[in-house]
Design an enzyme around this catalytic site. Structure first.
Site, short mmCIF file in Angstrom:
data_model
loop_
_atom_site.label_atom_id
_atom_site.label_comp_id
_atom_site.label_asym_id
_atom_site.label_seq_id
_atom_site.Cartn_x
_atom_site.Cartn_y
_atom_site.Cartn_z
N CYS A 57 47.44 39.83 41.15
CA CYS A 57 48.19 38.58 41.09
C CYS A 57 49.69 38.79 40.85
CB CYS A 57 47.60 37.64 40.05
SG CYS A 57 47.71 38.19 38.35
N HIS A 67 46.84 35.63 34.16
CA HIS A 67 46.88 35.46 35.61
C HIS A 67 48.12 34.66 35.96
CE1 HIS A 67 45.10 35.40 39.60
NE2 HIS A 67 45.38 34.11 39.68
N HIS A 81 47.92 32.26 44.94
CA HIS A 81 47.69 33.40 44.05
C HIS A 81 46.69 34.38 44.66
CE1 HIS A 81 43.71 31.93 42.27
NE2 HIS A 81 44.10 30.94 43.06
#
Length: 157
Positions: free
Chosen positions: A64, A115, A127
């Site tokens: 990510c 994240h 993402h």
């Protein structure tokens, strides 16, 4: 699982990838998209379905934070830090209802897991998902809503 909070095995490779994207005209998203399109559409179409790989920074697999780094640099020609924990220190925090396209969206997905994604507007964000690779998700999805942490706005120019 540490999520995207650690650097890749070869951070130099990520920097070189980002530099190549910045200097390669075919990745100039702003020039290739119609005015009415989201400025990150080109990033999404170039990376859609790329599998998630912890520490990865290429089309073979990307995590990510590397995806945010590469995507952000291809749109804004700005090099961001490589890890989620470094990214969350940048810019200023904004309220969810004030989020704008290009803001970074952060989640706490576990005790030591973080994240990050790029906000697109209309509760959507781009993402690198661990389960589905590079995708667009919604902030109001029950999983992401439960793990939402903060949104940060960076100086893009």
């Amino acid at each position: 699982m540490a999520g995207c909070s650690s650097p890749p095995a070869d951070a130099t490779n990520t920097v070189n990838t980002v530099k190549a994207l910045i200097s390669t005209p075919k990745h100039n998203v702003a020039q290739t998209l119609p005015i009415h399109k989201n400025i990150f559409d080109g990033v999404y179409h170039n990376w859609k379905g790329t599998p998630y790989r912890y520490g990865g920074s290429s089309k073979k697999g990307i995590d990510c934070s590397a995806f945010v780094q590469v995507g952000y640099s291809s749109v804004y020609q700005k090099l961001l830090p490589r890890t989620t924990l470094e990214l969350v220190k940048k810019g200023k925090q904004v309220k969810r209802n004030n989020a704008k396209e290009g803001d970074l969206v952060f989640f706490r997905t576990g005790r030591n897991s973080r994240h990050v994604g790029i906000y697109l507007g209309n509760l959507k964000f781009l993402h690198a998902s661990q389960s589905k690779g590079v995708i667009i998700s919604r902030l109001d999805n029950p999983y992401w809503k439960r793990h939402f942490w903060q949104i940060r706005r960076l100086d893009k120019y």
